[in-house]
Enzyme design. Structure first.
Site, PDB file in Angstrom:
ATOM      1  N   LYS A 113       0.820  -1.218   0.000  1.00  0.00           N
ATOM      2  CA  LYS A 113       0.000   0.000   0.000  1.00  0.00           C
ATOM      3  C   LYS A 113       0.849   1.262   0.000  1.00  0.00           C
ATOM      4  O   LYS A 113       0.456   2.274  -0.568  1.00  0.00           O
ATOM      5  CB  LYS A 113      -0.959   0.006   1.196  1.00  0.00           C
ATOM      6  CG  LYS A 113      -2.100  -0.999   1.044  1.00  0.00           C
ATOM      7  CD  LYS A 113      -3.257  -0.660   1.976  1.00  0.00           C
ATOM      8  CE  LYS A 113      -4.437  -1.598   1.742  1.00  0.00           C
ATOM      9  NZ  LYS A 113      -5.542  -1.350   2.683  1.00  0.00           N
ATOM     10  N   LYS A 199      -4.750 -10.911  -6.345  1.00  0.00           N
ATOM     11  CA  LYS A 199      -6.006 -11.152  -5.622  1.00  0.00           C
ATOM     12  C   LYS A 199      -7.041 -10.078  -5.970  1.00  0.00           C
ATOM     13  O   LYS A 199      -6.687  -8.949  -6.301  1.00  0.00           O
ATOM     14  CB  LYS A 199      -5.763 -11.195  -4.114  1.00  0.00           C
ATOM     15  CG  LYS A 199      -5.437  -9.860  -3.526  1.00  0.00           C
ATOM     16  CD  LYS A 199      -5.429  -9.858  -1.990  1.00  0.00           C
ATOM     17  CE  LYS A 199      -5.128  -8.435  -1.542  1.00  0.00           C
ATOM     18  NZ  LYS A 199      -4.996  -8.200  -0.146  1.00  0.00           N
ATOM     19  N   LYS A 202     -10.315  -4.351  -3.194  1.00  0.00           N
ATOM     20  CA  LYS A 202     -11.101  -3.122  -3.282  1.00  0.00           C
ATOM     21  C   LYS A 202     -10.263  -1.983  -3.843  1.00  0.00           C
ATOM     22  O   LYS A 202     -10.792  -1.027  -4.382  1.00  0.00           O
ATOM     23  CB  LYS A 202     -11.553  -2.691  -1.878  1.00  0.00           C
ATOM     24  CG  LYS A 202     -12.595  -3.546  -1.234  1.00  0.00           C
ATOM     25  CD  LYS A 202     -12.734  -3.085   0.219  1.00  0.00           C
ATOM     26  CE  LYS A 202     -13.679  -3.951   0.998  1.00  0.00           C
ATOM     27  NZ  LYS A 202     -13.418  -3.835   2.458  1.00  0.00           N
TER      28      LYS A 202
HETATM   29  P1  AMP Z   1     -10.719  -6.025   3.503  1.00  0.00           P
HETATM   30  O1  AMP Z   1     -11.525  -5.790   2.277  1.00  0.00           O
HETATM   31  O2  AMP Z   1      -9.256  -5.870   3.231  1.00  0.00           O
HETATM   32  O3  AMP Z   1     -11.206  -5.276   4.699  1.00  0.00           O
HETATM   33  O4  AMP Z   1     -10.911  -7.578   3.853  1.00  0.00           O
HETATM   34  C1  AMP Z   1     -11.983  -8.111   4.573  1.00  0.00           C
HETATM   35  C2  AMP Z   1     -11.866  -9.604   4.613  1.00  0.00           C
HETATM   36  O5  AMP Z   1     -11.989 -10.162   3.297  1.00  0.00           O
HETATM   37  C3  AMP Z   1     -10.521 -10.107   5.157  1.00  0.00           C
HETATM   38  O6  AMP Z   1     -10.740 -11.254   5.951  1.00  0.00           O
HETATM   39  C4  AMP Z   1      -9.761 -10.479   3.912  1.00  0.00           C
HETATM   40  O7  AMP Z   1      -8.789 -11.487   4.149  1.00  0.00           O
HETATM   41  C5  AMP Z   1     -10.872 -11.002   3.017  1.00  0.00           C
HETATM   42  N1  AMP Z   1     -10.509 -10.854   1.595  1.00  0.00           N
HETATM   43  C6  AMP Z   1     -10.235  -9.695   0.949  1.00  0.00           C
HETATM   44  N2  AMP Z   1      -9.928  -9.921  -0.342  1.00  0.00           N
HETATM   45  C7  AMP Z   1     -10.000 -11.277  -0.515  1.00  0.00           C
HETATM   46  C8  AMP Z   1      -9.783 -12.152  -1.640  1.00  0.00           C
HETATM   47  N3  AMP Z   1      -9.461 -11.677  -2.843  1.00  0.00           N
HETATM   48  N4  AMP Z   1      -9.961 -13.492  -1.445  1.00  0.00           N
HETATM   49  C9  AMP Z   1     -10.312 -13.975  -0.234  1.00  0.00           C
HETATM   50  N5  AMP Z   1     -10.513 -13.204   0.853  1.00  0.00           N
HETATM   51  C10 AMP Z   1     -10.368 -11.875   0.730  1.00  0.00           C
END
Ligand code: AMP
Ligand code: TRP
Length: 338
Positions: A113, A199, A202
């Site tokens: 980031k 991956k 967002k």
């Molecule tokens: P975040 O959007 O970074 O707040 O992530 C929220 C949750 O979604 C966390 O547990 C991440 O590990 C999971 N997560 C985010 N992106 C992925 C992805 N591409 N595949 C699987 N899990 C994800």
């Protein structure tokens, strides 16, 4: 004392996507009647990157509403906003005084980031973010933390901080949590449909490869149809081989995750990309449509969502206050009162 406590969090920045659902949120829903579950919209973590105040307000409500729409039941779990429970930032300070500069410097999420605008301009909060995350978890004496594979390193750090703190100040201040990550190929790491080596996220990667949970089903179908596969589309083009065929393999993983089977089993049913993509698009739409319908209902009643968050914060605050008190006392901060 084993209490099967679960905590997890999600940032309200950016549109929630299929990776969030399959890597995390649907496990939260499945778990809520098994454990004593706390789920947190981590709005303070959102401040580590730029954003507009009005958008932040809206995004926190949207995320809370969406989590309810996805199936979280306030009678079975505690849903709250991180900033409603001030103990999160208070414990984060103790953990910043436990973590070393070197170990935070090695966090890949910080490296990724901060690479965008350069380390020099990166907010200090982006650097100390894992300490706040560790506070989120340790405040609730969580035994398990359901997250996607990308959070493995942060969970390892959380465990190290808990162990170091316990060793310094008393062996039972914090529960040392376990990461609970979906099995490989079954939701642990959902990939960007345009860049199968990256991956779904967002904040990074081709938007055409990210499936938003609120997206119009026709757009979802189009994105799946245009997903990158591999050059050969012969009669045995559909094989599960993540190294040689990352594109089609990530589609197989997605469909397997949605169906609750294994990617190899899905591969055996198809020979060409077209029918695989058609079935995958239908399965994704079938997974998100009921969430979208429920979201539209809940969105008419923001007062209800606000009341869920208020009682969630109250319950969470109770647990958090007791843990913070224990930690303050352990490090030698004088407690006031009788
Ligand atoms: P975040 O959007 O970074 O707040 O992530 C929220 C949750 O979604 C966390 O547990 C991440 O590990 C999971 N997560 C985010 N992106 C992925 C992805 N591409 N595949 C699987 N899990 C994800
Ligand atoms: N760091 C997590 C992410 O980027 C979000 C998060 C913050 C979290 N606090 C947490 C996840 C506590 C699990 C537990 O996805």
């Amino acid at each position: 004392m084993p209490q099967n406590r679960v905590l997890s969090g999600i940032q309200p920045t950016g549109e929630p996507h299929l990776g969030n659902l399959l890597g995390a949120v649907r496990w939260w829903v499945a778990d809520q009647r098994e454990g004593d579950c706390f789920y947190c919209v981590v709005d303070l973590h959102g401040l580590t990157v730029a954003g507009d105040p009005d958008q932040r307000r809206a995004a926190s409500m949207t995320m809370a509403t969406l989590l309810l729409a996805a199936g979280l039941d306030p009678d079975s779990c505690t849903l709250f906003l991180q900033s409603h429970v001030p103990e999160h930032t208070q414990l984060a300070w103790l953990l910043e005084c436990t973590a070393s500069f070197g170990e935070l410097r090695r966090m890949t999420q910080f490296k990724d980031k901060s690479a965008k605008e350069g380390e020099e301009a990166a907010r200090v909060g982006l650097f100390t973010y894992p300490c706040l995350m560790a506070a989120d978890i340790l405040l609730y004496d969580a035994d398990r933390v359901p997250v996607g594979d990308d959070q493995r390193q942060h969970l390892e750090l959380t465990r190290n901080l808990a162990q170091r703190f316990n060793a310094r100040y008393g062996s039972d201040v914090f529960v040392v949590p376990e990461a609970q990550i979906p099995p490989p190929g079954r939701g642990a790491r959902i990939m960007n449909l345009q860049e199968p080596e990256r991956k779904m996220s967002k904040s990074a990667g081709s938007p055409q490869g990210v499936i938003g949970l609120m997206e119009d089903p026709r757009d979802i179908e189009r994105k799946v149809r245009r997903a990158v596969t591999d050059a050969d589309d012969g009669p045995d083009a559909v094989r599960y081989d993540t190294a040689a065929k990352p594109g089609v393999s990530s589609l197989l993983e997605l469909l397997a995750t949605l169906e609750g089977t294994r990617p190899e089993e899905v591969a055996a049913r198809y020979s060409r990309y077209g029918p695989l993509k058609a079935d995958l698009a239908a399965a994704v739409v079938a997974a998100v449509e009921p969430i979208q319908a429920r979201y539209r209902e809940l969105d008419k009643d923001p007062g209800y969502v606000a009341s869920v968050l208020a009682s969630g914060a109250q319950r969470a605050g109770h647990v958090a206050a007791a843990t913070l008190e224990r930690a303050y006392d352990a490090v030698g901060l004088l407690r006031s009162g009788p």
